[in-house]
Design a protein around this motif. Structure first.
Motif, PDB file in Angstrom:
ATOM      1  N   ILE A   1      34.128  40.931  21.159  1.00  0.00           N
ATOM      2  CA  ILE A   1      33.241  41.413  20.102  1.00  0.00           C
ATOM      3  C   ILE A   1      34.056  41.822  18.869  1.00  0.00           C
ATOM      4  CG2 ILE A   1      31.730  43.349  19.489  1.00  0.00           C
ATOM      5  CD1 ILE A   1      30.589  43.030  22.406  1.00  0.00           C
ATOM      6  N   LEU A   2      35.202  42.489  19.131  1.00  0.00           N
ATOM      7  CA  LEU A   2      36.070  42.855  18.014  1.00  0.00           C
ATOM      8  C   LEU A   2      36.553  41.618  17.268  1.00  0.00           C
ATOM      9  CD1 LEU A   2      38.276  45.834  19.206  1.00  0.00           C
ATOM     10  CD2 LEU A   2      36.912  45.679  17.107  1.00  0.00           C
ATOM     11  N   PHE A   3      36.934  40.584  18.040  1.00  0.00           N
ATOM     12  CA  PHE A   3      37.406  39.322  17.455  1.00  0.00           C
ATOM     13  C   PHE A   3      36.346  38.720  16.534  1.00  0.00           C
ATOM     14  CE2 PHE A   3      37.396  34.634  17.993  1.00  0.00           C
ATOM     15  CZ  PHE A   3      38.606  34.324  17.400  1.00  0.00           C
ATOM     16  N   PHE A   4      35.091  38.755  17.000  1.00  0.00           N
ATOM     17  CA  PHE A   4      34.011  38.186  16.175  1.00  0.00           C
ATOM     18  C   PHE A   4      33.739  39.042  14.949  1.00  0.00           C
ATOM     19  CE2 PHE A   4      32.624  36.360  20.392  1.00  0.00           C
ATOM     20  CZ  PHE A   4      33.183  35.127  20.122  1.00  0.00           C
ATOM     21  N   ARG A   5      33.886  40.341  15.133  1.00  0.00           N
ATOM     22  CA  ARG A   5      33.731  41.227  13.966  1.00  0.00           C
ATOM     23  C   ARG A   5      34.743  40.847  12.897  1.00  0.00           C
ATOM     24  NH1 ARG A   5      31.191  46.342  15.275  1.00  0.00           N
ATOM     25  NH2 ARG A   5      29.069  45.546  15.118  1.00  0.00           N
ATOM     26  N   ARG A   6      35.989  40.662  13.332  1.00  0.00           N
ATOM     27  CA  ARG A   6      37.024  40.347  12.362  1.00  0.00           C
ATOM     28  C   ARG A   6      36.761  38.999  11.679  1.00  0.00           C
ATOM     29  NH1 ARG A   6      42.652  40.952  14.835  1.00  0.00           N
ATOM     30  NH2 ARG A   6      42.204  38.738  15.091  1.00  0.00           N
ATOM     31  N   LYS A   7      36.168  38.076  12.423  1.00  0.00           N
ATOM     32  CA  LYS A   7      35.828  36.776  11.841  1.00  0.00           C
ATOM     33  C   LYS A   7      34.528  36.840  11.051  1.00  0.00           C
ATOM     34  CE  LYS A   7      37.942  33.037  14.497  1.00  0.00           C
ATOM     35  NZ  LYS A   7      38.543  32.377  13.344  1.00  0.00           N
TER      36      LYS A   7
END
Lengths: 349, 349, 349, 349, 349
Positions: free
Chosen positions: E340-346
């Motif tokens: 979820i963090l990864f998608f937030r950053r993207k």
């Protein structure tokens, strides 16, 4: 493109037949008329034409079939045609055009007609309008000019009283009228396609769109020079065209402009249909992706949950609970319903 | 683009050869003819030309190879050519054009011919038409003008009786005719491509479409100024062109218009093929997505079900049922068939 | 767009410098020449110009740097320039144009030259051609006109014998020649890009395509008015341009047309490259989707089968069979191979 | 489009105000000046105008607010304006144009100015240039003409010495200058957008692109007729415009051409930005698909393997091997690494 | 396209009614007026017209319904109309145009009006303007000309004092005014669509865009020839149009240009809306893909982990650990949060 290259290296005015040969022997028909009399006969050789030329009345010679280069050469000599004209009559890849050679006016037209194989067919017809005579050259025998012959046979009617230019006008008018027939055929196909496209956008429809587009391009390419050619006649100050007949050439010109307008409207309709086709294809992709996403989004979490309780850990308290199984089924149901609600809100379902 | 920049900083009329050097030594051939006699010889130096210039008859000097700037300068002096003309003959990146310098007419043309490497090659040919003489400058020796030499050798034929302008017309006509050959080659490639595109739309086809498009752009760019150039000759009132010969220049003009028409038709066909290519690519994506979606949509629910009954809950009554296993297999089959029916109705299968 | 708005509210003919200031002090250089003599000197103040104006010979004044509004005003007064001309010299956002003010001809040009930061730079150069004098105004000192100065210094050569119009022609010619240099630079970039695009279509390439496109748009925008301006000179009947020099202005005009042609060809090549880029991106998407689909289509059924035999039903006869495990592995292998065959037939692998 | 339809059925020359009403009462201001004197006053009724009309000096009447149809009618009567002109002054949806009615010249312009709501606002200004008088009609009171009033008040300056046409020129010039202000505002937005687009291509950016595009379309539509109108004045042979002032109208014309050029450049930049936006969106889709594919391609085979060893077959030898578990973990690791290597080679990671 | 083909084979000037028949019987209404008197009556037969023709005053004959070929022929004879004019009045597929036949001016117009079925309807109206008479031919009875009748009945007003040309102008003006009504209707639809498109881009919107586009194409096609027709009248030197009335025809011309401008603006707005539609569709696809990718990327690793600990290996130490189950749950949570963090950053969530 017909094989132009076979003339490469030859000088200008070299007579070579470029095009298909449709008939075995050229057929020469003669009509001579004035207000009181009408003679129709078939001519066998060019020699017979020489003596016909100088008789009184208006002479219309129609030649079907262009493969007999020698015959054309003789006719050219009898009527004093420039070698370049003969060359152009024989080369059936000419653009429509009109040229004033002082002693006669040379006109090239395309006779468009529907063909069995869905597409239309273009045949070159050349007309030479001289003082008191009209020559018409067709690639093959056709019924195109029959109504004119019929009208000539009737004593009443303006055509018998009018000059050679009025006959030439009739020939051109009947050729231009054929465009309307072809266009109505294309219109039908476009309407059919328009209905089908909404129901079922298959690649075959795309192919039909492109085929129609190509046909319209070909039509348009022949219409613009045709318009210029008729425009030249309409504004002509040649003594071969009587002033009071100029309005009839203007009439043909108006028809051609109407035809061009229709062709342009059809092209824009096809462009619009292509847009609709492409967007319906991408709509379909969206729909497919939606189905995939809905299925995946519902079942992936559920499958994961099932996987969790399929693990073989020694100590997994939930497994021991008597209502564990039904509890997890309820949780799964809640998740699935939640997902469905989520998609509803996104208007995917 | 040839290296124009090497002339930057030089004044106008500076003679610099821009282009490739194809031959080691320039070759000068002379033809002098009138109705009764014909002389053909090879000239070694510009000095020999000076005495040839004023003899009776029509003189045709053909120079193959432009790298000898000094030679060009001498010829220019002998025939009284303006330095800007010499500069243009040497710069082989000129656009086709015609210019009337009163004493002579200067014409630049592009000789287009097919090349081994699929694409065509353009060579600049400059023609100077003066009173009783024609100069032609080619980048390299070519067989292009051989049929004209042949026709000159024959005593009968209009060319020996006609003037220098008629010879110049022949030279131009033979250059323009080469376009038909190149176009027929391109037509063949387009037809080949059209068939292949339906069968197998690979990126290589796209590349070919773009390469052909680029070739047609280059052709078109040279054709429009060519048309203007010939149009200028055709409407010329220069005494260097006999009035009765104007119709021959009009004939070339008609050929060029026919060529432009063909090029335009080809361009529109290529545009159409590009559309078909792109839409067939997106069709393919749709097909791939369909397969993926069908597989995922059938197996995800089934895998989920299998996962459910793979859970290790203590109390799962179905597991105990004797017909539980076969029951669940039946349920799975029903789901799979339902899905397949669903796809049938959506016309995905 | 330079800050035009700072002139809003001022009347016409108000002198305001619009543009960048490149040099601290304007530099005035004077060249006076006739067939026999040449004087070159640097002028310090406008007052010195007044006395120079009426001496015999042809006078060329070059001003580098336009920020000194007062100096320009004085020069304008000395040479009798209209206030609107001075306003235009100072506003460096003028389009190229030529205007005949009877006593002098005013010409605005853009000096295009390559810049360190990849893109090119346009500097405004104004030329006033009067009877026996030429004024040239540059935004900054540049070596652009050095070859002309060099040619003036040499006694032989047409330029010393010719009039002020021939000098003005030289100035313009050297400005137009710079376009060739810029175009060759752009050509190199396009060729580089064309190679890279096939190898590796990254978004950076797209950015380069768009940047080049934008540069060509800017170039084109300055070329069309330039062509009109030179065309006006070429057809001019002003006594300031000697008739026999008109052909030299025509020569510049031909160069500009060749430049426009090249720019157009480059634009079409870039459009083509954009097409190839976009289609290669969608090709890549297809490839990604194929990989995903192949993987999913092979493993989903297999995982499902594994899931089935992971179920915990009491009665599952296959589990008991001694060859059950290896049997199911064989079945999985067969399914996987079948799938691979299916993809082969679809030409996905 | 303002409500034209409310005039349907009325005869030509019917006076109906079409447009918004900005002010309650029309305000009439009068300026009368010659080289020596200047009178400024506010007029209350049309009757006062009648006596003012024939006094010596140049008269400038400015009317703010058009809703008072009766007032306009009276002014029209006093200055002898044609009913069609009054109709056009009242209909604020006119295209810019100029018309020579012999006794006076009628000019319609659009005053473009920035508005609070991001977009610009167009107000119609009509100017009637007669012998010794100028009438200007504005939809509402605005500071637009204040600098001109200021310049009139100063004794020095050409405007007090020049005729009515020079005043009309000043009015038009100040209207055209406003375009530069609006364009600089648009330029700023475009540059802002250009930066944002690279950083973050959201749908909102697309919306801004389209909004700017639409604004430029509207601007362009008003600029072309404006150019024609000014061009007509510039080439006018009306005695109302002094010959030596024609150059000032040409100056306005040059400004308009520069504005059109800028608008065209902006449009092409927006088109380019749209391309970049669309391609960055499809780039993003590719990126998303890549992530999905990488995840799916790595985990599907692994999950399958886990599934295989989760099967409950009686006879599965691997399960018994003491290093079976760690062996399978190693195999999974190898597969995962292999996949990652595969993606590296495809340049997906 | 109406069925033109039914006239193929007939000579020019053959009277055939092409178009729909709306009324059973043609209705002939006569208005005769001069400054002092006005007579209105309905005429039953063509014979009655003959005697009316030569009476003093200005005569306006209006014919509703064109299916009575014989009646038209009689009227043609009475007023001396050329057979080609009668043919064009009967063929309701004519393009708008004006033709000067010396004795009378023939004008064809299209009366556009809104229709119940959303789209508009075009009716052909032909006007013949002769010396002291105006003939108008309508396909069906309509209230279009009622306001003109009303104005004729009033004694005051310019129309009673003016000539036949001023009446003809009124007829044309009232036809052109109808375009504004239709355009306001289309404008409303476009604005409605613009709002809807942002809220909910469904395929139905696309269909509406294309339908509106097609309507505008049809409108535009009739407007350009209309403009030419009116332009011809406006520049006419026919004695049938009084010089001081020319300005009224110019007024119509200005209206038509304004209409064309509006149509063009609408077309560009629709093109822009199509762009927005297409890009919002692809945005939607991106959104769908994002959801799919997020779900798959989160659950695939988790499901794999669950699968690993569902394996039935004999020796799997983790399974024995008391905190193994909760440990793995924690690991799963960490992985999910990381994703979820990864998608937030993207910026996907």
């Amino acid at each position: 493109m017909k094989k132009r290259s076979k003339k490469v290296g030859l000088g200008p005015g070299s007579l070579v037949h470029i095009g298909n040969t449709y008939v075995e022997n050229s057929k020469i028909t003669l009509v001579r008329y004035d207000e009181d009399s009408l003679v129709e006969k078939e001519i066998k050789s060019a020699a017979d034409l020489r003596e016909e030329k100088d008789r009184p009345g208006i002479l219309w010679i129609n030649i079907d079939g262009l493969q007999d280069v020698h015959l054309l050469e003789e006719i050219g000599m009898i009527f004093g045609l420039h070698p370049l004209i003969l060359e152009d009559i024989l080369s059936t890849d000419q653009r429509p055009r009109a040229e004033d050679y002082n002693d006669y006016i040379f006109i090239v037209l395309k006779h468009i007609h529907n063909h069995v194989d869905q597409s239309f067919h273009a045949e070159q017809i050349s007309i030479v309008l001289g003082k008191n005579f009209v020559l018409s050259f067709q690639e093959k025998e056709a019924a195109l000019f029959d109504p004119i012959r019929e009208r000539l046979r009737s004593v009443k009617g303006r055509i018998r009283k009018a000059g050679a230019d009025y006959l030439a006008h009739h020939l051109m008018d009947s050729i231009v009228d054929q465009y309307f027939v072809v266009l109505e055929d294309i219109e039908e196909k476009i309407e059919q396609l328009d209905n089908d496209l909404v129901r079922d956008p298959t690649p075959a429809r795309l192919h039909t769109i492109h085929q129609l587009k190509r046909e319209l391009i070909v039509l348009r390419k022949s219409l613009w020079p045709l318009r210029d050619a008729i425009g030249l006649l309409q504004r002509s100050d040649s003594p071969l065209i009587i002033d009071s007949d100029l309005i009839y050439f203007k009439d043909i010109s108006d028809h051609i402009i109407a035809i061009i307008d229709t062709v342009d409207t059809f092209r824009e309709m096809l462009a619009s249909m292509l847009d609709i086709y492409l967007s319906s294809v991408s709509m379909k992709l969206n729909e497919i992706m939606k189905v995939l996403t809905i299925i995946a989004t519902i079942f992936m979490p559920l499958t994961f949950l099932a996987g969790v309780y399929g693990m073989n850990f020694k100590y997994m308290p939930e497994l021991e609970w008597p209502w564990g199984y039904f509890g997890i089924l309820t949780v799964m149901l809640v998740i699935a319903l939640g997902m469905i609600l989520f998609f509803r809100r996104k208007k995917w379902i």
